[in-house]
Design a protein around this motif. Structure first.
Motif, PDB file in Angstrom:
ATOM      1  N   ASP A  76       1.177  -1.054  -0.087  1.00 40.58           N
ATOM      2  CA  ASP A  76       0.065  -0.569  -0.351  1.00 40.58           C
ATOM      3  C   ASP A  76       0.812   1.053  -0.326  1.00 40.58           C
ATOM      4  O   ASP A  76       0.303   1.960  -0.828  1.00 40.58           O
ATOM      5  CB  ASP A  76      -0.692  -0.353   1.555  1.00 40.58           C
ATOM      6  CG  ASP A  76      -1.729   0.823   1.254  1.00 40.58           C
ATOM      7  OD1 ASP A  76      -2.651   1.326   0.137  1.00 40.58           O
ATOM      8  OD2 ASP A  76      -1.782   1.652   2.369  1.00 40.58           O
ATOM      9  N   LEU A  77       2.105   1.692   1.050  1.00 41.42           N
ATOM     10  CA  LEU A  77       2.558   2.515   0.802  1.00 41.42           C
ATOM     11  C   LEU A  77       3.122   2.944  -0.482  1.00 41.42           C
ATOM     12  O   LEU A  77       3.637   3.428  -0.849  1.00 41.42           O
ATOM     13  CB  LEU A  77       4.079   2.198   1.563  1.00 41.42           C
ATOM     14  CG  LEU A  77       3.751   2.792   3.560  1.00 41.42           C
ATOM     15  CD1 LEU A  77       4.340   1.717   4.337  1.00 41.42           C
ATOM     16  CD2 LEU A  77       2.974   3.570   3.690  1.00 41.42           C
ATOM     17  N   TYR A  78       4.214   1.353  -1.174  1.00 37.27           N
ATOM     18  CA  TYR A  78       4.483   1.732  -2.550  1.00 37.27           C
ATOM     19  C   TYR A  78       4.034   2.319  -3.679  1.00 37.27           C
ATOM     20  O   TYR A  78       3.835   2.798  -4.050  1.00 37.27           O
ATOM     21  CB  TYR A  78       5.300   0.469  -3.120  1.00 37.27           C
ATOM     22  CG  TYR A  78       5.695   0.386  -4.002  1.00 37.27           C
ATOM     23  CD1 TYR A  78       7.192   1.332  -4.392  1.00 37.27           C
ATOM     24  CD2 TYR A  78       5.160   0.261  -5.898  1.00 37.27           C
ATOM     25  CE1 TYR A  78       7.816   1.220  -5.634  1.00 37.27           C
ATOM     26  CE2 TYR A  78       5.531  -0.031  -6.380  1.00 37.27           C
ATOM     27  CZ  TYR A  78       7.633   1.085  -6.567  1.00 37.27           C
ATOM     28  OH  TYR A  78       7.930   0.814  -8.197  1.00 37.27           O
ATOM     29  N   SER A  79       2.024   1.416  -3.707  1.00 34.90           N
ATOM     30  CA  SER A  79       1.835   2.230  -4.487  1.00 34.90           C
ATOM     31  C   SER A  79       1.559   3.416  -4.446  1.00 34.90           C
ATOM     32  O   SER A  79       1.004   4.468  -5.682  1.00 34.90           O
ATOM     33  CB  SER A  79      -0.359   0.627  -4.222  1.00 34.90           C
ATOM     34  OG  SER A  79       1.057  -0.146  -4.114  1.00 34.90           O
ATOM     35  N   LYS A  80       0.937   4.696  -2.402  1.00 35.64           N
ATOM     36  CA  LYS A  80       0.685   5.516  -3.134  1.00 35.64           C
ATOM     37  C   LYS A  80       2.565   5.832  -3.828  1.00 35.64           C
ATOM     38  O   LYS A  80       1.824   7.313  -3.957  1.00 35.64           O
ATOM     39  CB  LYS A  80       0.611   6.106  -1.484  1.00 35.64           C
ATOM     40  CG  LYS A  80      -0.733   5.223  -1.176  1.00 35.64           C
ATOM     41  CD  LYS A  80      -0.674   5.814   0.444  1.00 35.64           C
ATOM     42  CE  LYS A  80      -2.393   4.944   0.559  1.00 35.64           C
ATOM     43  NZ  LYS A  80      -2.574   4.950   2.016  1.00 35.64           N
ATOM     44  N   LYS A  81       3.272   5.727  -3.247  1.00 36.51           N
ATOM     45  CA  LYS A  81       4.659   6.651  -3.693  1.00 36.51           C
ATOM     46  C   LYS A  81       4.849   6.867  -5.389  1.00 36.51           C
ATOM     47  O   LYS A  81       5.068   7.372  -6.056  1.00 36.51           O
ATOM     48  CB  LYS A  81       5.924   5.665  -3.032  1.00 36.51           C
ATOM     49  CG  LYS A  81       5.717   6.293  -1.731  1.00 36.51           C
ATOM     50  CD  LYS A  81       6.816   7.773  -2.124  1.00 36.51           C
ATOM     51  CE  LYS A  81       7.038   8.142  -0.752  1.00 36.51           C
ATOM     52  NZ  LYS A  81       7.350   9.199  -0.700  1.00 36.51           N
ATOM     53  N   GLN A  83       2.097   6.379  -7.179  1.00 31.22           N
ATOM     54  CA  GLN A  83       0.715   7.097  -8.380  1.00 31.22           C
ATOM     55  C   GLN A  83       0.938   8.164  -7.494  1.00 31.22           C
ATOM     56  O   GLN A  83       1.163   9.027  -8.975  1.00 31.22           O
ATOM     57  CB  GLN A  83       0.141   6.555  -7.477  1.00 31.22           C
ATOM     58  CG  GLN A  83      -0.945   5.619  -7.394  1.00 31.22           C
ATOM     59  CD  GLN A  83      -1.857   4.937  -6.857  1.00 31.22           C
ATOM     60  OE1 GLN A  83      -2.320   5.604  -5.567  1.00 31.22           O
ATOM     61  NE2 GLN A  83      -2.797   3.873  -7.296  1.00 31.22           N
ATOM     62  N   ALA A  84       2.193   8.553  -6.746  1.00 33.67           N
ATOM     63  CA  ALA A  84       2.658  10.097  -6.876  1.00 33.67           C
ATOM     64  C   ALA A  84       3.522  10.899  -7.640  1.00 33.67           C
ATOM     65  O   ALA A  84       3.385  11.929  -8.540  1.00 33.67           O
ATOM     66  CB  ALA A  84       2.757  10.158  -5.181  1.00 33.67           C
ATOM     67  N   ASP A  88       2.822   4.317 -11.454  1.00 29.90           N
ATOM     68  CA  ASP A  88       1.888   3.269 -10.960  1.00 29.90           C
ATOM     69  C   ASP A  88       1.855   2.119 -12.244  1.00 29.90           C
ATOM     70  O   ASP A  88       1.611   0.939 -11.912  1.00 29.90           O
ATOM     71  CB  ASP A  88       0.704   3.710 -10.615  1.00 29.90           C
ATOM     72  CG  ASP A  88      -0.211   2.678  -9.650  1.00 29.90           C
ATOM     73  OD1 ASP A  88       0.898   2.052  -8.993  1.00 29.90           O
ATOM     74  OD2 ASP A  88      -0.640   2.700 -10.261  1.00 29.90           O
ATOM     75  N   ARG A  95       2.328  -6.332  -6.914  1.00 35.59           N
ATOM     76  CA  ARG A  95       1.112  -5.109  -6.894  1.00 35.59           C
ATOM     77  C   ARG A  95      -0.371  -5.734  -6.794  1.00 35.59           C
ATOM     78  O   ARG A  95      -1.268  -6.786  -7.395  1.00 35.59           O
ATOM     79  CB  ARG A  95       1.765  -3.645  -7.630  1.00 35.59           C
ATOM     80  CG  ARG A  95       2.975  -3.441  -8.164  1.00 35.59           C
ATOM     81  CD  ARG A  95       2.923  -2.949  -6.766  1.00 35.59           C
ATOM     82  NE  ARG A  95       2.427  -1.350  -6.695  1.00 35.59           N
ATOM     83  CZ  ARG A  95       2.506  -0.628  -7.996  1.00 35.59           C
ATOM     84  NH1 ARG A  95       2.822  -0.489  -8.401  1.00 35.59           N
ATOM     85  NH2 ARG A  95       1.566   0.655  -7.685  1.00 35.59           N
ATOM     86  N   ASN A  97      -2.595  -3.111  -6.539  1.00 37.01           N
ATOM     87  CA  ASN A  97      -4.310  -1.513  -6.071  1.00 37.01           C
ATOM     88  C   ASN A  97      -4.580  -1.677  -7.624  1.00 37.01           C
ATOM     89  O   ASN A  97      -4.997  -1.095  -7.478  1.00 37.01           O
ATOM     90  CB  ASN A  97      -2.486  -1.000  -6.275  1.00 37.01           C
ATOM     91  CG  ASN A  97      -2.193  -0.104  -6.817  1.00 37.01           C
ATOM     92  OD1 ASN A  97      -1.641  -1.108  -7.227  1.00 37.01           O
ATOM     93  ND2 ASN A  97      -1.787   0.615  -6.940  1.00 37.01           N
ATOM     94  N   LEU A 146       9.617   5.626   1.725  1.00 33.38           N
ATOM     95  CA  LEU A 146       8.320   5.147   1.967  1.00 33.38           C
ATOM     96  C   LEU A 146       7.776   5.874   3.435  1.00 33.38           C
ATOM     97  O   LEU A 146       6.614   5.768   3.442  1.00 33.38           O
ATOM     98  CB  LEU A 146       7.927   3.580   1.990  1.00 33.38           C
ATOM     99  CG  LEU A 146       7.933   3.103   0.831  1.00 33.38           C
ATOM    100  CD1 LEU A 146       8.124   1.524   0.910  1.00 33.38           C
ATOM    101  CD2 LEU A 146       7.256   3.164  -0.838  1.00 33.38           C
TER     102      LEU A 146
END
Length: 181
Positions: A76-81, A83-84, A88, A95, A97, A146
């Protein structure tokens, strides 16, 4: 049912959720050694089968639940990074997400893109002993990214350390101790 030699009894994540989701408890948890065995897999070389040993490591049941829980948190932390940083869809292995997407879906997407290109280079890699040779200092540095303060929390650090600096207990010895052989 096949005999199952282990250090501890089977647990589901649901049955031990209160423990594995408690950062203070995880930060103090003593992980068991991994249970190790070598599995021989057949690879083809020059048209002939060749048996290559492959090291396999099993975690104790409670440890596996911790790894499962922290894998979800890190994912989850990596997916947010990702995407930002607008990457992604670049790094997709392991993954969670992208619901409904599998390696087959991503391969189809990649091949469709390649077919549309006038010219294209494709690089393929197969990394021998990838996890055994992974640079742990680099991994730790990347993991720090992260977290907002750049510091790996104690519970995450304990899990990381247990997965990178571990002992291995031979499964044959464990089977003998449990009288499975």
């Amino acid at each position: 049912m096949r005999g199952y030699a282990h250090f501890d009894h089977r647990v589901s994540l649901a049955s031990c959720y209160a423990l594995v989701s408690n950062p203070r408890w995880v930060a103090r948890h003593s992980f068991f050694p991994f249970i190790g065995e070598e599995v021989r897999r057949t690879k083809w070389r020059n048209g002939k089968p060749h048996k290559d040993p492959r090291p396999i490591r099993y975690a104790a049941h409670l440890d596996r639940a911790i790894y499962q829980y922290y894998t979800a948190l890190l994912n989850d932390l990596y997916s947010k990074k990702a995407q930002a940083a607008s990457i992604d869809e670049v790094s997709i292995a392991y993954r969670t997400n992208h619901p409904g997407m599998s390696n087959c879906n991503y391969a189809l997407k990649a091949f469709s893109y390649i077919r549309k290109q006038e010219k294209c280079w494709v690089c393929v890699g197969d990394f021998k002993s990838f996890f055994e040779t992974l640079d742990h200092v680099y991994l730790k540095r990347m993991m720090r990214l992260l977290f907002a303060d750049g510091r790996i929390p104690d519970d995450f650090y304990r899990v990381l350390k247990s997965a990178t600096k571990y002992a291995v207990w031979p499964i044959d010895d464990l089977l003998k101790r449990h009288a499975f052989q």
